[in-house]
Design an enzyme around this catalytic site. Structure first.
Site, PDB file in Angstrom:
ATOM      1  N   SER A  93       0.811  -1.220   0.000  1.00 44.37           N
ATOM      2  CA  SER A  93       0.000   0.000   0.000  1.00 44.37           C
ATOM      3  C   SER A  93       0.846   1.273   0.000  1.00 44.37           C
ATOM      4  O   SER A  93       1.923   1.328   0.614  1.00 44.37           O
ATOM      5  CB  SER A  93      -0.879  -0.001   1.260  1.00 44.37           C
ATOM      6  OG  SER A  93      -1.417   1.269   1.496  1.00 44.37           O
TER       7      SER A  93
ATOM      8  N   GLU B 132       0.246   3.606   1.774  1.00 44.76           N
ATOM      9  CA  GLU B 132       0.345   4.040   3.175  1.00 44.76           C
ATOM     10  C   GLU B 132       1.743   3.767   3.740  1.00 44.76           C
ATOM     11  O   GLU B 132       2.122   4.352   4.756  1.00 44.76           O
ATOM     12  CB  GLU B 132      -0.703   3.330   4.033  1.00 44.76           C
ATOM     13  CG  GLU B 132      -2.104   3.905   3.894  1.00 44.76           C
ATOM     14  CD  GLU B 132      -2.221   5.323   4.443  1.00 44.76           C
ATOM     15  OE1 GLU B 132      -1.981   5.514   5.642  1.00 44.76           O
ATOM     16  OE2 GLU B 132      -2.549   6.224   3.670  1.00 44.76           O
TER      17      GLU B 132
ATOM     18  N   TYR C 222      -1.367   0.384  10.560  1.00 56.23           N
ATOM     19  CA  TYR C 222      -1.645  -0.255   9.263  1.00 56.23           C
ATOM     20  C   TYR C 222      -0.445  -0.106   8.327  1.00 56.23           C
ATOM     21  O   TYR C 222       0.032  -1.087   7.741  1.00 56.23           O
ATOM     22  CB  TYR C 222      -2.896   0.376   8.635  1.00 56.23           C
ATOM     23  CG  TYR C 222      -3.127  -0.062   7.194  1.00 56.23           C
ATOM     24  CD1 TYR C 222      -3.707  -1.293   6.901  1.00 56.23           C
ATOM     25  CD2 TYR C 222      -2.750   0.759   6.132  1.00 56.23           C
ATOM     26  CE1 TYR C 222      -3.906  -1.694   5.581  1.00 56.23           C
ATOM     27  CE2 TYR C 222      -2.944   0.364   4.815  1.00 56.23           C
ATOM     28  CZ  TYR C 222      -3.524  -0.865   4.543  1.00 56.23           C
ATOM     29  OH  TYR C 222      -3.715  -1.260   3.246  1.00 56.23           O
TER      30      TYR C 222
HETATM   31  P1  NAP Z   1     -11.356  -4.575   2.214  1.00 50.07           P
HETATM   32  O1  NAP Z   1     -12.531  -4.280   1.354  1.00 50.07           O
HETATM   33  O2  NAP Z   1     -11.260  -3.955   3.561  1.00 50.07           O
HETATM   34  O3  NAP Z   1     -11.253  -6.167   2.391  1.00 50.07           O
HETATM   35  C1  NAP Z   1     -10.435  -6.749   3.355  1.00 50.07           C
HETATM   36  C2  NAP Z   1     -10.623  -8.255   3.315  1.00 50.07           C
HETATM   37  O4  NAP Z   1      -9.782  -8.873   4.296  1.00 50.07           O
HETATM   38  C3  NAP Z   1     -12.052  -8.722   3.608  1.00 50.07           C
HETATM   39  O5  NAP Z   1     -12.403  -9.706   2.660  1.00 50.07           O
HETATM   40  C4  NAP Z   1     -11.933  -9.343   4.997  1.00 50.07           C
HETATM   41  O6  NAP Z   1     -12.841 -10.414   5.178  1.00 50.07           O
HETATM   42  C5  NAP Z   1     -10.521  -9.911   4.917  1.00 50.07           C
HETATM   43  N1  NAP Z   1      -9.977 -10.249   6.232  1.00 50.07           N
HETATM   44  C6  NAP Z   1      -9.926  -9.470   7.342  1.00 50.07           C
HETATM   45  N2  NAP Z   1      -9.398 -10.167   8.361  1.00 50.07           N
HETATM   46  C7  NAP Z   1      -9.112 -11.412   7.905  1.00 50.07           C
HETATM   47  C8  NAP Z   1      -8.561 -12.590   8.484  1.00 50.07           C
HETATM   48  N3  NAP Z   1      -8.210 -12.637   9.783  1.00 50.07           N
HETATM   49  N4  NAP Z   1      -8.413 -13.690   7.706  1.00 50.07           N
HETATM   50  C9  NAP Z   1      -8.784 -13.673   6.402  1.00 50.07           C
HETATM   51  N5  NAP Z   1      -9.315 -12.590   5.800  1.00 50.07           N
HETATM   52  C10 NAP Z   1      -9.474 -11.465   6.539  1.00 50.07           C
HETATM   53  O7  NAP Z   1     -10.002  -4.222   1.437  1.00 50.07           O
HETATM   54  P2  NAP Z   1      -9.769  -3.855  -0.125  1.00 50.07           P
HETATM   55  O8  NAP Z   1     -10.011  -2.421  -0.327  1.00 50.07           O
HETATM   56  O9  NAP Z   1     -10.461  -4.873  -0.956  1.00 50.07           O
HETATM   57  O10 NAP Z   1      -8.188  -4.062  -0.220  1.00 50.07           O
HETATM   58  C11 NAP Z   1      -7.621  -5.330  -0.526  1.00 50.07           C
HETATM   59  C12 NAP Z   1      -6.193  -5.374  -0.004  1.00 50.07           C
HETATM   60  O11 NAP Z   1      -5.441  -4.335  -0.622  1.00 50.07           O
HETATM   61  C13 NAP Z   1      -6.046  -5.133   1.496  1.00 50.07           C
HETATM   62  O12 NAP Z   1      -4.954  -5.901   1.932  1.00 50.07           O
HETATM   63  C14 NAP Z   1      -5.718  -3.657   1.604  1.00 50.07           C
HETATM   64  O13 NAP Z   1      -5.009  -3.412   2.784  1.00 50.07           O
HETATM   65  C15 NAP Z   1      -4.869  -3.480   0.372  1.00 50.07           C
HETATM   66  N6  NAP Z   1      -4.882  -2.153  -0.231  1.00 50.07           N
HETATM   67  C16 NAP Z   1      -6.057  -1.537  -0.519  1.00 50.07           C
HETATM   68  C17 NAP Z   1      -6.057  -0.299  -1.149  1.00 50.07           C
HETATM   69  C18 NAP Z   1      -7.337   0.404  -1.511  1.00 50.07           C
HETATM   70  O14 NAP Z   1      -7.292   1.611  -1.790  1.00 50.07           O
HETATM   71  N7  NAP Z   1      -8.465  -0.293  -1.574  1.00 50.07           N
HETATM   72  C19 NAP Z   1      -4.829   0.298  -1.498  1.00 50.07           C
HETATM   73  C20 NAP Z   1      -3.643  -0.376  -1.206  1.00 50.07           C
HETATM   74  C21 NAP Z   1      -3.673  -1.615  -0.585  1.00 50.07           C
HETATM   75  P3  NAP Z   1     -14.099 -10.413   6.208  1.00 50.07           P
HETATM   76  O15 NAP Z   1     -15.316 -10.398   5.340  1.00 50.07           O
HETATM   77  O16 NAP Z   1     -13.930 -11.713   6.905  1.00 50.07           O
HETATM   78  O17 NAP Z   1     -13.959  -9.224   7.104  1.00 50.07           O
HETATM   79  O1  F7E Z   2      -9.084   8.086   4.174  1.00 55.03           O
HETATM   80  C1  F7E Z   2      -9.498  11.526   5.399  1.00 55.03           C
HETATM   81  C2  F7E Z   2      -8.575  10.596   6.156  1.00 55.03           C
HETATM   82  O2  F7E Z   2     -10.040   6.002   5.128  1.00 55.03           O
HETATM   83  C3  F7E Z   2      -8.618   8.969   3.188  1.00 55.03           C
HETATM   84  C4  F7E Z   2      -7.271   2.141   2.554  1.00 55.03           C
HETATM   85  O3  F7E Z   2      -7.823   1.436   1.463  1.00 55.03           O
HETATM   86  O4  F7E Z   2      -6.118   3.638   1.087  1.00 55.03           O
HETATM   87  C5  F7E Z   2      -7.043   3.585   2.149  1.00 55.03           C
HETATM   88  O5  F7E Z   2      -6.543   4.286   3.278  1.00 55.03           O
HETATM   89  C6  F7E Z   2      -8.351  10.338   3.773  1.00 55.03           C
HETATM   90  C7  F7E Z   2      -7.539  10.302   5.076  1.00 55.03           C
HETATM   91  O6  F7E Z   2      -8.419   5.893   3.170  1.00 55.03           O
HETATM   92  C8  F7E Z   2     -12.760  11.160   6.954  1.00 55.03           C
HETATM   93  O7  F7E Z   2      -8.043  11.231   7.318  1.00 55.03           O
HETATM   94  C9  F7E Z   2     -11.437  12.783   6.360  1.00 55.03           C
HETATM   95  O8  F7E Z   2      -6.576  11.305   5.047  1.00 55.03           O
HETATM   96  O9  F7E Z   2     -10.686   6.698   2.796  1.00 55.03           O
HETATM   97  P1  F7E Z   2      -9.670   6.643   3.850  1.00 55.03           P
HETATM   98  P2  F7E Z   2      -6.863   5.830   3.541  1.00 55.03           P
HETATM   99  O10 F7E Z   2      -6.621   6.095   4.965  1.00 55.03           O
HETATM  100  O11 F7E Z   2      -6.142   6.672   2.535  1.00 55.03           O
HETATM  101  C10 F7E Z   2      -4.817   3.080   1.363  1.00 55.03           C
HETATM  102  C11 F7E Z   2      -3.973   3.180   0.116  1.00 55.03           C
HETATM  103  C12 F7E Z   2      -4.887   1.722   1.931  1.00 55.03           C
HETATM  104  O12 F7E Z   2      -3.995   0.904   1.732  1.00 55.03           O
HETATM  105  C13 F7E Z   2      -5.959   1.482   2.961  1.00 55.03           C
HETATM  106  O13 F7E Z   2      -6.190   0.089   3.109  1.00 55.03           O
HETATM  107  O14 F7E Z   2      -9.595  10.917   4.096  1.00 55.03           O
HETATM  108  N1  F7E Z   2     -10.839  11.637   6.014  1.00 55.03           N
HETATM  109  N2  F7E Z   2     -12.626  12.519   6.954  1.00 55.03           N
HETATM  110  C14 F7E Z   2     -11.625  10.604   6.359  1.00 55.03           C
HETATM  111  N3  F7E Z   2     -11.470   9.280   6.201  1.00 55.03           N
HETATM  112  C15 F7E Z   2     -12.469   8.478   6.631  1.00 55.03           C
HETATM  113  N4  F7E Z   2     -12.365   7.138   6.459  1.00 55.03           N
HETATM  114  N5  F7E Z   2     -13.599   8.976   7.251  1.00 55.03           N
HETATM  115  C16 F7E Z   2     -13.794  10.319   7.435  1.00 55.03           C
HETATM  116  O15 F7E Z   2     -14.808  10.735   7.983  1.00 55.03           O
END
Ligand code: NAP
Ligand code: F7E
Length: 333
Positions: free
Chosen positions: A124, A126, A148
């Site tokens: 990520s 992050e 995270y």
């Molecule tokens: P998401 O919607 O939050 O999905 C997370 C998944 O992880 C869910 O299917 C959840 O299943 C599963 N999980 C949680 N705890 C687990 C455990 N103990 N054992 C097995 N599975 C478990 O995340 P996403 O947005 O699809 O992202 C997919 C991956 O990419 C994640 O690793 C995330 O950190 C990474 N990522 C996401 C982004 C983004 O912007 N979306 C960017 C960079 C990296 P349950 O239904 O059981 O909760």
């Molecule tokens: O926040 C600000 C918050 O929670 C984005 C995950 O998929 O992308 C995601 O992480 C921004 C942050 O995503 C609210 O403070 C303001 O600056 O949508 P977010 P994230 O933290 O960028 C990365 C790449 C991953 O890997 C992660 O798994 O928005 N913000 N107000 C807020 N965020 C949330 N959630 N809620 C608010 O009310």
């Protein structure tokens, strides 16, 4: 012969898009689900009937070994994680266990069962956190700002370590934020599009948010899962940044979403300290030049179209569920 893939995190946003993409490529696709009666398993099975579900948990090594032995995959995509940054501050140890150590559990299960299985790790942006350079690329140093981000940095390094130590085809995709109508409601984009649609339909008046100045590089999840698959098709395993190359603030996202509905976000948004984080990632923007050159990857959906796609989907879902008419009759004199 058809190839087989196993996806952890199948019930999440990316899991479903990746499963659809792999099935369309002719793969047999298995998804790992945890819990004794996970309601999201039924949802993803309804959405993707050809998907085969198997039990397992990133906490539990023997369940991962059993899943690999049953599915016999050629490729494993490790998408399972505690992925919500705000939650990771409240559950730092659990985040380390699942988002961090969970990666080693999968890698080690592969090493034992069949080290020829190709492995994708969901790294990520992050990990860059308090960024050392802009835009960020594969060589930018990490400075995570949350449990995270720290757990993902560990997962990233252990993936590289298994590749170098055991010659495994293990790759790490450093993906910047990617969104869609299937995004969880806890993330800021979906929180905004869903609440804006509810406000438009008269179901809500206000939207409470934290830091409106944060800037993110937002892309479309459907585009990003294509990159995951491409990474595992290369002859040499390597790591790639996947990003749009554009940065927008939460404020700009608000303006685009509310503007599309003919609303002014300033009339509805309340800044609420509860949504601020102990440490923030202020600005992210990625350089996906290597992925474009080597993988031939490029995104299809830009920022403005992504916002409209999400707002329209939320409007459609709310209207179809009858929420709007129920609210109108409840408030009728
Ligand atoms: P998401 O919607 O939050 O999905 C997370 C998944 O992880 C869910 O299917 C959840 O299943 C599963 N999980 C949680 N705890 C687990 C455990 N103990 N054992 C097995 N599975 C478990 O995340 P996403 O947005 O699809 O992202 C997919 C991956 O990419 C994640 O690793 C995330 O950190 C990474 N990522 C996401 C982004 C983004 O912007 N979306 C960017 C960079 C990296 P349950 O239904 O059981 O909760
Ligand atoms: O926040 C600000 C918050 O929670 C984005 C995950 O998929 O992308 C995601 O992480 C921004 C942050 O995503 C609210 O403070 C303001 O600056 O949508 P977010 P994230 O933290 O960028 C990365 C790449 C991953 O890997 C992660 O798994 O928005 N913000 N107000 C807020 N965020 C949330 N959630 N809620 C608010 O009310």
């Amino acid at each position: 012969m058809a190839r087989t893939a196993l996806i952890t995190g199948i019930t999440g946003q990316d899991g479903s898009y990746l499963a659809e993409h792999l099935l369309a490529q002719g793969y047999e696709v298995w998804g790992l689900v945890r819990g004794q009666n996970n309601p999201r398993a039924a949802t993803v099975q309804r959405l993707i009937p050809d998907l085969r579900l198997i039990e397992g948990d990133l906490h539990d090594q023997s369940s991962l070994i059993a899943a690999l032995e049953a599915a016999r995959p050629d490729e494993v995509y490790n998408l399972g994680a505690i992925s919500f940054v705000a939650l990771s501050f409240k559950q730092a140890i659990n985040t380390g266990e699942i988002t961090g150590l969970g990666v080693t559990r999968v890698l080690d299960a592969i090493r034992v069962v069949n080290p020829r299985i190709r492995f994708y790790q969901a790294s990520s942006s992050e990990m860059f956190g308090k960024v050392r350079e802009t835009p960020q690329n594969e060589l930018t140093p990490f400075h995570p700002r949350s449990p995270y981000g720290a757990a993902k940095a560990y997962g990233h390094h252990i993936t590289v370590n298994y590749r170098e130590s055991y010659g495994m085809h293990a790759v790490s995709g450093i993906l910047f934020n990617h969104e869609s109508p299937r995004r969880g409601m806890e993330f800021v984009t979906r929180k905004i599009t869903h609440t804006a649609a509810r406000i438009k339909l008269g179901l809500e008046r206000e939207l409470r948010l934290g830091n409106l100045d944060a800037r993110r590089d937002w892309g479309y999840a459907g585009d990003y899962v294509r990159a995951m698959h491409l990474m595992l098709q290369q002859s040499e395993p390597d790591d790639y940044v996947i990003a749009s190359g554009e940065s927008h603030s939460v404020r700009e996202f608000l303006a685009a979403a509310f503007g599309h509905l003919g609303l002014r976000w300033e009339d509805h948004v309340v800044v609420d300290e509860r949504f601020l984080r102990p440490a923030e990632v202020d600005v992210l923007v990625g350089d996906a030049g290597k992925a474009r050159r080597v993988l031939g990857w490029q995104p299809g959906v830009g920022f403005a179209d992504l916002v409209v796609m999400m707002v329209e989907s939320d409007l459609r879902e709310l209207t179809a569920s009858g929420a709007a008419s129920a609210s109108a009759s409840a408030s009728a004199p």
